[in-house]
Design a protein around this motif. Structure first.
Motif, PDB file in Angstrom:
ATOM      1  N   LEU A  51     -29.164   3.777  30.238  1.00  0.00           N
ATOM      2  CA  LEU A  51     -29.316   2.839  29.124  1.00  0.00           C
ATOM      3  C   LEU A  51     -27.950   2.556  28.513  1.00  0.00           C
ATOM      4  O   LEU A  51     -27.135   3.465  28.356  1.00  0.00           O
ATOM      5  CB  LEU A  51     -30.236   3.428  28.040  1.00  0.00           C
ATOM      6  CG  LEU A  51     -31.512   4.143  28.484  1.00  0.00           C
ATOM      7  CD1 LEU A  51     -32.214   4.745  27.266  1.00  0.00           C
ATOM      8  CD2 LEU A  51     -32.433   3.196  29.223  1.00  0.00           C
ATOM      9  N   TRP A 107     -31.304  -0.208  32.131  1.00  0.00           N
ATOM     10  CA  TRP A 107     -31.686  -1.000  30.957  1.00  0.00           C
ATOM     11  C   TRP A 107     -30.430  -1.188  30.112  1.00  0.00           C
ATOM     12  O   TRP A 107     -30.063  -0.346  29.296  1.00  0.00           O
ATOM     13  CB  TRP A 107     -32.766  -0.261  30.162  1.00  0.00           C
ATOM     14  CG  TRP A 107     -33.862  -1.132  29.654  1.00  0.00           C
ATOM     15  CD1 TRP A 107     -34.020  -1.595  28.377  1.00  0.00           C
ATOM     16  CD2 TRP A 107     -35.002  -1.625  30.394  1.00  0.00           C
ATOM     17  NE1 TRP A 107     -35.168  -2.344  28.268  1.00  0.00           N
ATOM     18  CE2 TRP A 107     -35.801  -2.388  29.501  1.00  0.00           C
ATOM     19  CE3 TRP A 107     -35.414  -1.513  31.708  1.00  0.00           C
ATOM     20  CZ2 TRP A 107     -36.977  -3.021  29.883  1.00  0.00           C
ATOM     21  CZ3 TRP A 107     -36.586  -2.141  32.097  1.00  0.00           C
ATOM     22  CH2 TRP A 107     -37.355  -2.883  31.196  1.00  0.00           C
ATOM     23  N   GLY A 163     -37.100  -7.238  32.516  1.00  0.00           N
ATOM     24  CA  GLY A 163     -37.997  -6.607  31.563  1.00  0.00           C
ATOM     25  C   GLY A 163     -39.448  -6.619  31.966  1.00  0.00           C
ATOM     26  O   GLY A 163     -40.330  -6.393  31.141  1.00  0.00           O
ATOM     27  N   GLU A 215     -28.047  -3.939  27.798  1.00  0.00           N
ATOM     28  CA  GLU A 215     -27.984  -5.202  27.067  1.00  0.00           C
ATOM     29  C   GLU A 215     -26.904  -5.140  26.005  1.00  0.00           C
ATOM     30  O   GLU A 215     -26.334  -4.077  25.729  1.00  0.00           O
ATOM     31  CB  GLU A 215     -29.338  -5.533  26.445  1.00  0.00           C
ATOM     32  CG  GLU A 215     -29.798  -4.542  25.381  1.00  0.00           C
ATOM     33  CD  GLU A 215     -31.149  -4.936  24.783  1.00  0.00           C
ATOM     34  OE1 GLU A 215     -31.191  -5.140  23.556  1.00  0.00           O
ATOM     35  OE2 GLU A 215     -32.136  -5.024  25.531  1.00  0.00           O
ATOM     36  N   SER A 262     -43.597  -4.719  26.077  1.00  0.00           N
ATOM     37  CA  SER A 262     -43.175  -4.795  27.480  1.00  0.00           C
ATOM     38  C   SER A 262     -44.298  -4.449  28.448  1.00  0.00           C
ATOM     39  O   SER A 262     -44.251  -4.857  29.616  1.00  0.00           O
ATOM     40  CB  SER A 262     -41.968  -3.882  27.718  1.00  0.00           C
ATOM     41  OG  SER A 262     -40.819  -4.403  27.082  1.00  0.00           O
ATOM     42  N   GLN A 311     -27.719  -9.722  31.353  1.00  0.00           N
ATOM     43  CA  GLN A 311     -28.413  -8.547  30.812  1.00  0.00           C
ATOM     44  C   GLN A 311     -29.312  -7.950  31.902  1.00  0.00           C
ATOM     45  O   GLN A 311     -29.889  -8.676  32.712  1.00  0.00           O
ATOM     46  CB  GLN A 311     -29.226  -8.930  29.589  1.00  0.00           C
ATOM     47  CG  GLN A 311     -28.450  -9.717  28.536  1.00  0.00           C
ATOM     48  CD  GLN A 311     -27.433  -8.882  27.784  1.00  0.00           C
ATOM     49  OE1 GLN A 311     -27.763  -8.203  26.817  1.00  0.00           O
ATOM     50  NE2 GLN A 311     -26.177  -8.909  28.223  1.00  0.00           N
ATOM     51  N   SER A 353     -37.945  -6.467  37.408  1.00  0.00           N
ATOM     52  CA  SER A 353     -36.724  -6.859  36.697  1.00  0.00           C
ATOM     53  C   SER A 353     -37.039  -7.829  35.557  1.00  0.00           C
ATOM     54  O   SER A 353     -38.200  -8.194  35.336  1.00  0.00           O
ATOM     55  CB  SER A 353     -35.721  -7.473  37.669  1.00  0.00           C
ATOM     56  OG  SER A 353     -36.285  -8.547  38.369  1.00  0.00           O
ATOM     57  N   TRP A 397     -32.519  -5.462  32.802  1.00  0.00           N
ATOM     58  CA  TRP A 397     -33.701  -4.674  32.448  1.00  0.00           C
ATOM     59  C   TRP A 397     -34.502  -4.483  33.728  1.00  0.00           C
ATOM     60  O   TRP A 397     -35.330  -5.327  34.070  1.00  0.00           O
ATOM     61  CB  TRP A 397     -34.543  -5.397  31.391  1.00  0.00           C
ATOM     62  CG  TRP A 397     -33.779  -5.746  30.139  1.00  0.00           C
ATOM     63  CD1 TRP A 397     -33.303  -4.900  29.194  1.00  0.00           C
ATOM     64  CD2 TRP A 397     -33.452  -7.059  29.668  1.00  0.00           C
ATOM     65  NE1 TRP A 397     -32.683  -5.586  28.175  1.00  0.00           N
ATOM     66  CE2 TRP A 397     -32.758  -6.923  28.445  1.00  0.00           C
ATOM     67  CE3 TRP A 397     -33.677  -8.354  30.174  1.00  0.00           C
ATOM     68  CZ2 TRP A 397     -32.292  -8.014  27.717  1.00  0.00           C
ATOM     69  CZ3 TRP A 397     -33.195  -9.429  29.444  1.00  0.00           C
ATOM     70  CH2 TRP A 397     -32.524  -9.263  28.225  1.00  0.00           C
ATOM     71  N   GLU A 398     -34.271  -3.379  34.429  1.00  0.00           N
ATOM     72  CA  GLU A 398     -34.793  -3.238  35.786  1.00  0.00           C
ATOM     73  C   GLU A 398     -35.345  -1.840  36.051  1.00  0.00           C
ATOM     74  O   GLU A 398     -34.767  -0.838  35.621  1.00  0.00           O
ATOM     75  CB  GLU A 398     -33.678  -3.550  36.789  1.00  0.00           C
ATOM     76  CG  GLU A 398     -34.080  -3.507  38.246  1.00  0.00           C
ATOM     77  CD  GLU A 398     -32.952  -3.960  39.155  1.00  0.00           C
ATOM     78  OE1 GLU A 398     -32.706  -5.193  39.221  1.00  0.00           O
ATOM     79  OE2 GLU A 398     -32.309  -3.094  39.774  1.00  0.00           O
ATOM     80  N   ASN A 428     -38.681   0.328  25.604  1.00  0.00           N
ATOM     81  CA  ASN A 428     -39.458  -0.669  26.351  1.00  0.00           C
ATOM     82  C   ASN A 428     -39.604  -0.243  27.810  1.00  0.00           C
ATOM     83  O   ASN A 428     -40.693  -0.367  28.406  1.00  0.00           O
ATOM     84  CB  ASN A 428     -38.788  -2.040  26.279  1.00  0.00           C
ATOM     85  CG  ASN A 428     -38.799  -2.621  24.890  1.00  0.00           C
ATOM     86  OD1 ASN A 428     -39.694  -2.340  24.100  1.00  0.00           O
ATOM     87  ND2 ASN A 428     -37.811  -3.431  24.571  1.00  0.00           N
ATOM     88  N   ALA A 429     -38.514   0.251  28.394  1.00  0.00           N
ATOM     89  CA  ALA A 429     -38.589   0.747  29.772  1.00  0.00           C
ATOM     90  C   ALA A 429     -39.539   1.930  29.869  1.00  0.00           C
ATOM     91  O   ALA A 429     -40.341   2.031  30.815  1.00  0.00           O
ATOM     92  CB  ALA A 429     -37.198   1.147  30.256  1.00  0.00           C
ATOM     93  N   PRO A 432     -34.158  -0.641  22.662  1.00  0.00           N
ATOM     94  CA  PRO A 432     -34.605  -1.347  23.861  1.00  0.00           C
ATOM     95  C   PRO A 432     -35.083  -0.397  24.952  1.00  0.00           C
ATOM     96  O   PRO A 432     -36.006  -0.708  25.716  1.00  0.00           O
ATOM     97  CB  PRO A 432     -33.362  -2.120  24.307  1.00  0.00           C
ATOM     98  CG  PRO A 432     -32.217  -1.336  23.783  1.00  0.00           C
ATOM     99  CD  PRO A 432     -32.699  -0.747  22.483  1.00  0.00           C
TER     100      PRO A 432
END
Length: 320
Positions: A225, A149, A251, A151, A124, A233, A249, A235-236, A177-178, A174
């Motif tokens: 999370l 985050w 990811g 998903e 990421s 989904q 955003s 991822w922000e 990754n953030a 996941p």
């Protein structure tokens, strides 16, 4: 060990041929002029047209490879990577780099003693919006940072029960990754101050978590999370500064500043990873940053745990 010159093609064997290897590693290796997929090792089967082996030992003994990309579940990454290093192969580790920080330290020391490259990847960090976000944040006074985050584990890890076992990290698979992005774009180190885990009654690892961090410069970072998100989904990372707002955003693939979208190049996370790996091998270096993993470990140490309803994945039943 074979010494590779900067222009040489790096011959790579993949250990563990699941979804991430098929979806990301294979096309990235094929698309990089400096790497080639030379072998695959997985007891469940390999890739048509590529030498495939039922075990890592067979691949290390019989395949013509310079390096191993370890794409197994994290619980066995240490042993796989250690065997590859013992065989004189350079090693690329999928994230997270192991099941514990101690394992990563052992691998790092082993690679250094052997004069081999060890690359602990954080894909990421290679998303196209990450470096522009880092540049915008630099020198600004930040007020707050919020991470969302969320998903659907059934979509991204169908039937993969290991993710809820010890060492599998649960929602932090996941979520890390953030954390890898945060530790790249924020100027001050982070420490975990609070964490709440929500763990299904039939699982070991959390399916959702809230984590609060404090940065050395006083900024508070809140992360939410969740592995149960259906539909779109999320991822922000939302960064509020005294003079503006940045939202990273998808990811890290999309970036907006003060509500305006910033033009970015197309995604190429894994292509960048393999270019970086080839560079490291050619120059005799390693790249092992355990910081995102350390934040996850600290969250586990600080967490209050709430038990929630059992989680069932129909795809697991199909594997029994």
């Amino acid at each position: 060990m074979t010494t590779r010159a900067p222009g040489d093609t790096l011959r790579i064997g993949i250990a563990g041929f699941g979804k991430i290897a098929r979806d990301q590693h294979v096309p990235a290796i094929a698309g990089c002029e400096r790497t080639t997929l030379a072998a695959v090792a997985d007891p469940a089967g390999g890739l048509d047209g590529t030498p495939s082996f039922a075990s890592l030992d067979d691949m290390l003994r019989e395949a013509d490879i310079d390096a191993v990309a370890v794409c197994t579940p994290p619980q066995i990454r240490h042993d796989v990577a250690l065997a590859a290093l013992a065989a004189g192969k350079h090693v690329l580790l999928e994230k997270p780099p192991g099941a514990t920080l101690g394992e990563v330290d052992i691998l790092s020391r082993t690679a250094e003693r052997a004069g081999l490259t060890l690359f602990a990847t954080w894909h990421s960090r290679h998303a196209p919006g990450v470096e522009p976000a880092r540049a915008w944040i630099a020198g600004r006074k930040l007020r707050a940072v919020r991470v969302t985050w969320k998903e659907d584990v059934r979509r991204w890890h169908p039937g993969q029960a290991w993710i809820f076992e010890p060492g599998g990290l649960g929602v932090f698979d996941p979520g890390i990754n953030a954390f890898s992005i945060l530790t790249r774009i924020l100027p001050a180190p982070l420490r975990v101050t609070e964490a709440t885990f929500r763990t299904p009654e039939n699982r070991t690892a959390p399916i959702a978590a809230d984590v609060r961090f404090a940065a050395a410069d006083g900024v508070v970072v809140d992360a939410a999370l969740d592995f149960r998100q259906e539909g779109p989904q999320t991822w922000e990372i939302d960064v509020e500064a005294d003079d503006g707002r940045l939202v990273l955003s998808a990811g890290g693939a999309e970036l907006a500043i003060d509500g305006g979208a910033i033009s970015l190049p197309p995604e190429g996370e894994y292509a960048d990873i393999y270019t970086r790996f080839a560079d490291l091998v050619a120059t005799g270096q390693s790249d092992v940053d355990p910081t995102p993993f350390g934040l996850v470990a600290d969250a586990f140490l600080m967490a209050r745990t709430e038990t929630v309803d059992a989680f069932h994945d129909p795809a697991e039943a199909g594997k029994r």
